[in-house]
Design a protein around this motif. Structure first.
Motif, mmCIF file in Angstrom:
data_model
loop_
_atom_site.group_PDB
_atom_site.id
_atom_site.type_symbol
_atom_site.label_atom_id
_atom_site.label_comp_id
_atom_site.label_asym_id
_atom_site.label_seq_id
_atom_site.Cartn_x
_atom_site.Cartn_y
_atom_site.Cartn_z
ATOM 1 N N PHE A 161 16.952 -5.297 -1.686
ATOM 2 C CA PHE A 161 16.079 -4.416 -2.455
ATOM 3 C C PHE A 161 14.894 -3.937 -1.624
ATOM 4 O O PHE A 161 14.443 -4.614 -0.701
ATOM 5 C CB PHE A 161 15.590 -5.104 -3.738
ATOM 6 C CG PHE A 161 14.790 -6.366 -3.512
ATOM 7 C CD1 PHE A 161 13.406 -6.336 -3.433
ATOM 8 C CD2 PHE A 161 15.431 -7.596 -3.383
ATOM 9 C CE1 PHE A 161 12.668 -7.487 -3.237
ATOM 10 C CE2 PHE A 161 14.695 -8.760 -3.182
ATOM 11 C CZ PHE A 161 13.312 -8.702 -3.105
ATOM 12 N N THR A 162 14.404 -2.752 -1.952
ATOM 13 C CA THR A 162 13.176 -2.241 -1.360
ATOM 14 C C THR A 162 11.986 -2.754 -2.166
ATOM 15 O O THR A 162 12.114 -3.114 -3.344
ATOM 16 C CB THR A 162 13.153 -0.710 -1.348
ATOM 17 O OG1 THR A 162 13.283 -0.222 -2.702
ATOM 18 C CG2 THR A 162 14.290 -0.139 -0.506
ATOM 19 N N ASP A 163 10.815 -2.779 -1.535
ATOM 20 C CA ASP A 163 9.598 -3.177 -2.228
ATOM 21 C C ASP A 163 8.433 -2.375 -1.663
ATOM 22 O O ASP A 163 8.303 -2.240 -0.439
ATOM 23 C CB ASP A 163 9.339 -4.679 -2.064
ATOM 24 C CG ASP A 163 8.243 -5.198 -2.989
ATOM 25 O OD1 ASP A 163 7.866 -4.480 -3.933
ATOM 26 O OD2 ASP A 163 7.763 -6.334 -2.770
ATOM 27 N N ASN A 164 7.621 -1.829 -2.554
ATOM 28 C CA ASN A 164 6.469 -1.019 -2.157
ATOM 29 C C ASN A 164 5.261 -1.902 -1.891
ATOM 30 O O ASN A 164 4.843 -2.686 -2.763
ATOM 31 C CB ASN A 164 6.116 -0.016 -3.247
ATOM 32 C CG ASN A 164 7.146 1.094 -3.411
ATOM 33 O OD1 ASN A 164 7.017 1.942 -4.277
ATOM 34 N ND2 ASN A 164 8.179 1.104 -2.567
ATOM 35 N N GLY A 165 4.658 -1.762 -0.698
ATOM 36 C CA GLY A 165 3.472 -2.535 -0.348
ATOM 37 C C GLY A 165 2.233 -2.059 -1.094
ATOM 38 O O GLY A 165 2.187 -0.959 -1.641
ATOM 39 N N ARG A 166 1.207 -2.894 -1.096
ATOM 40 C CA ARG A 166 -0.037 -2.594 -1.806
ATOM 41 C C ARG A 166 -0.786 -1.452 -1.109
ATOM 42 O O ARG A 166 -0.517 -1.095 0.048
ATOM 43 C CB ARG A 166 -0.931 -3.833 -1.880
ATOM 44 C CG ARG A 166 -1.403 -4.357 -0.526
ATOM 45 C CD ARG A 166 -2.704 -5.155 -0.662
ATOM 46 N NE ARG A 166 -3.821 -4.292 -1.043
ATOM 47 C CZ ARG A 166 -5.070 -4.732 -1.197
ATOM 48 N NH1 ARG A 166 -5.352 -6.022 -1.012
ATOM 49 N NH2 ARG A 166 -6.032 -3.900 -1.528
ATOM 50 N N ASP A 167 -1.751 -0.888 -1.824
ATOM 51 C CA ASP A 167 -2.600 0.181 -1.298
ATOM 52 C C ASP A 167 -3.939 -0.391 -0.809
ATOM 53 O O ASP A 167 -4.293 -1.530 -1.078
ATOM 54 C CB ASP A 167 -2.864 1.220 -2.391
ATOM 55 C CG ASP A 167 -1.563 1.824 -2.920
ATOM 56 O OD1 ASP A 167 -0.688 2.127 -2.097
ATOM 57 O OD2 ASP A 167 -1.434 1.970 -4.150
ATOM 58 N N TRP A 168 -4.668 0.464 -0.082
ATOM 59 C CA TRP A 168 -6.060 0.225 0.311
ATOM 60 C C TRP A 168 -6.248 -0.921 1.305
ATOM 61 O O TRP A 168 -7.238 -1.633 1.271
ATOM 62 C CB TRP A 168 -6.956 0.032 -0.924
ATOM 63 C CG TRP A 168 -6.800 1.106 -1.932
ATOM 64 C CD1 TRP A 168 -6.333 0.993 -3.205
ATOM 65 C CD2 TRP A 168 -7.092 2.503 -1.751
ATOM 66 N NE1 TRP A 168 -6.303 2.208 -3.836
ATOM 67 C CE2 TRP A 168 -6.766 3.164 -2.968
ATOM 68 C CE3 TRP A 168 -7.577 3.262 -0.684
ATOM 69 C CZ2 TRP A 168 -6.920 4.536 -3.148
ATOM 70 C CZ3 TRP A 168 -7.719 4.633 -0.862
ATOM 71 C CH2 TRP A 168 -7.406 5.250 -2.081
#
Length: 358
Positions: A198-205
């Motif tokens: 699965f893909t996973d989106n990393g956090r922002d900022w």
């Protein structure tokens, strides 16, 4: 600006593909022998699922509709839904994931469109809209896999969130299989090992180049992939990583570029593309927003040797021109002839990727 033309015939809504001819497909770059064409026009096209008879079902996130595409024409299958991003097909039934529940539609026979759900599944999910839209897919075990994203950018999300579950659509079971996953909007099962990737989106900022998006592999039930304490292979979160070690979590099998918003992915199981693509991964990078210079907005090829990642490289690029994007790929689906469909929620189309040889 591109204009969508909607044609009403009786009670059915057909979507004209005339405007799609204006898309600058000539700007797309890909390996020699490949070709990208517009296969269908579908406003806000997101997740894809297919039936054995060739019908393609299409979820949306910004709208309230689910579409069915047959013989190149898109029709509204259902409407008035709550962020129906996820779609999955099994045994004549289409399952549609809203924010907090999953609907079942009987698509085994011809019926008037738009149609009403035949059933609402017993399993419930949180109603939070932050990362609440879902990608769903049936596994080799016949169960439906359903993620619940973190209800924040970065936080300790609580016991219901940042997890993947699997459920029995014919019962009420709901089993947690993985945790520490910020927001996955795309996964598939390895053709040989049947393991979930699965893909996973990393956090922002955390800056332009930190943390990476991830490609992950589940090898056993209950693995923890690190969120919110650890990002990528070894980046401790400045707040939630205190007192933790990334060695205590399952690392990604591949770190992707930061903020590319990796979404849909599929193992390529067809026979049209060259041999190096067989049983490897093609994934969609929807594109960055939390970055001073945009990146993503492309298809990425992840070459595997068994379950080992050999390389990660661009496959189809050109939706991003400078800092302006005319398209944003979302999901991919392999057809029986070996070609591949790619949804684009910005251009409102589904592309078909073919290979014609060098």
């Amino acid at each position: 600006m591109f204009f969508k033309v909607l044609l009403f015939v009786g009670s059915l809504l057909f979507i004209s593909s005339g405007f799609a001819a204006k898309l600058p497909l000539e700007k797309l770059k890909m390996p020699v022998g490949f070709k990208v064409s517009v296969w269908a026009t579908v406003p806000g096209a997101r997740s894809l699922a297919q039936a054995p008879d060739g019908r393609i079902f299409v979820g949306t996130r910004s709208g309230d509709k689910v579409y069915v595409v047959q013989n190149g024409k898109a029709q509204v299958l259902a409407q008035g839904l709550d962020t129906p991003n996820g779609v999955a097909y099994k045994d004549g039934k289409l399952y549609v994931a809203e924010i907090s529940r999953i609907l079942e539609f009987d698509v085994s026979k011809q019926t008037a469109l738009p149609m009403k759900p035949s059933r609402i599944l017993e399993q419930k999910f949180p109603s939070d809209t932050h990362h609440g839209w879902k990608f769903i897919r049936f596994g080799p075990d016949g169960l439906l896999y359903v993620p619940v994203g973190a209800n924040c950018n970065i936080c300790d999300p609580g016991k219901e969130y940042a997890r993947i579950y699997k459920i029995d659509v014919n019962g009420n079971s709901k089993e947690e299989i993985a945790q520490g996953i910020r927001n996955t909007v795309g996964f598939d099962f390895h053709p040989t090992t049947k393991e979930l990737w699965f893909t996973d989106n990393g956090r922002d900022w955390l800056g332009d180049d930190r943390p990476p998006d991830e490609l992950n592999r589940l090898t056993k039930i209950g693995e923890n992939f690190g969120f919110p304490g650890c990002h990528g292979k070894d980046i401790l979160d400045p707040e939630f990583g205190k007192g933790k070690s990334c060695r205590n979590f399952t690392p990604p099998v591949a770190e992707l570029r930061a903020h590319v918003a990796a979404l849909g992915m599929r193992f390529y199981t067809g026979n049209m593309f060259p041999a190096e693509y067989k049983n490897s991964i093609i994934l969609a990078e929807h594109g960055s927003w939390n970055r001073s210079t945009a990146q993503g907005y492309r298809l990425t090829f992840v070459k595997l040797n068994g379950s080992q990642v050999e390389k990660v490289d661009g496959f189809v690029e050109g939706w991003l021109q400078g800092d302006s994007a005319w398209g944003r790929p979302v999901d991919v689906e392999v057809l029986s002839d070996g070609s591949m469909l790619v949804s684009d929620d910005k251009a409102g189309v589904i592309y078909r990727v073919t290979y014609q040889g060098k």
